[in-house]
Design an enzyme around this catalytic site. Structure first.
Site, mmCIF file in Angstrom:
data_model
loop_
_atom_site.group_PDB
_atom_site.id
_atom_site.type_symbol
_atom_site.label_atom_id
_atom_site.label_comp_id
_atom_site.label_asym_id
_atom_site.label_seq_id
_atom_site.Cartn_x
_atom_site.Cartn_y
_atom_site.Cartn_z
ATOM 1 C CE LYS A 136 -2.605 1.420 3.706
ATOM 2 N NZ LYS A 136 -2.007 2.730 4.006
ATOM 3 C CD GLU A 138 0.107 7.588 3.838
ATOM 4 O OE1 GLU A 138 0.327 8.820 3.824
ATOM 5 O OE2 GLU A 138 0.082 6.907 4.880
ATOM 6 C CD GLU A 205 -6.391 7.575 7.696
ATOM 7 O OE1 GLU A 205 -5.554 6.945 7.026
ATOM 8 O OE2 GLU A 205 -6.228 7.868 8.899
#
Ligand code: KIV
Length: 291
Positions: A136, A138, A205
């Site tokens: 993952k 960002e 998020e």
């Protein structure tokens, strides 16, 4: 370098030995969203250790070895100081402790932003050393080229948009994103860009709910919410947050327990027993052999 991805069942402290089974794969996760709908939401929690993974694995579709381990395990003030070595060590432990869930490992700050090539070198190291099936990272539009580069080379990428904790200094804090029209448009554009670049799923998020819903509708791949909306394709939380390990948690955390209170109570009982010379008792000592 970690070379073993299997628990040695003869020495493991955990019991029983889980039956071997087929792990969930990236294509199976993406196929859970059919024609824009995910009938049963995807369940994801963070895990940092083998035992935690063993306990969470039967209940989760995905386990995330999040760089939140910087704060949760190492007591760091943010995720910025988390290293590749930390992610590889914890990633390998979680793979060893799980049998069913897809394991995704976070790429730490500074390990992927320079170029797609830098990202490939570090992502391939994570996969080789941990046995995890995906990484993952960002970032939105700015990371699309890197996501396309990794995906084309056999590295499944989960993207992470909205409140991106590695950008805390640029964002000025951990507050929810998307309150202005410009931010709203940027988050949707970021989500679309990473999905079109090949991300197999997107974490959204700390975004206002209508953005989370719009993004879930806008992209073909699963959107995993955290501080987003129950209408996302799945949810993720930091396990220690939902277990009640910390007093201060974000508004979006639901506490399912009070493990901090439990630990503190049990430590206090142990300390009392030790000080009263009541521990160890007869059951915990090795008596001398009778002649
Ligand atoms: O690092 C982490 O645990 C995460 C989740 C909170 C999504 O990125």
């Amino acid at each position: 370098m970690s070379t073993t991805f299997q628990i040695d069942t003869s020495t493991s402290r955990a019991t029983p030995t889980p039956a071997p089974m087929k792990r969930l794969t990236v294509p199976k996760i993406t196929r859970r969203k059919q024609d824009g709908e995910t009938a049963e939401p995807l369940v994801m929690l963070t895990a940092y250790t083998a035992r935690q993974a063993q306990l969470l694995d039967p209940h989760c579709d995905m386990l995330l070895v999040g760089d939140s381990l910087g704060q949760v395990i190492y007591g760091l003030p943010s995720t910025l100081a988390v290293t590749m070595d930390m992610m590889c060590a914890h990633g390998a432990a979680v793979v060893r402790g799980s049998y069913h869930a897809l394991v995704v490992v976070d790429m730490p700050f500074g390990s992927y932003e320079t170029s797609p090539q830098q990202a490939f070198e570090n992502a391939s190291r994570i996969m080789a050393e941990t046995g995890a099936a995906a990484v993952k990272l960002e970032g939105g539009t700015a990371m699309a080229e890197t996501i396309a580069f990794l995906s084309a080379r056999g590295i499944p990428v989960m993207a992470h948009v909205g409140l991106t904790p590695q950008a805390v200094n640029a964002l000025g804090g951990y507050m929810a994103r998307g309150r202005s029209e410009a931010e709203h448009a940027k988050i949707i554009a970021d989500g679309r860009a990473v999905a079109e670049a090949g991300a197999f799923a997107v974490v959204a998020e700390g975004v206002v709910e209508d953005i989370a819903i719009a993004l879930t509708t806008a992209v073909a791949v699963p959107v995993i919410g955290i501080g987003a909306s129950a209408r996302c394709d799945g949810q993720v939380l930091v396990t220690e947050d939902m277990l009640g390990m910390f007093e201060r948690v974000p508004r979006f955390v639901k506490k399912y327990g009070d493990i901090a209170e439990f630990i503190s109570e049990k430590a206090s009982e142990y300390a009392r027993d030790v000080r009263a010379r009541e521990f160890p008792g007869p059951e915990q000592i090795y008596p001398a052999k009778a002649d």
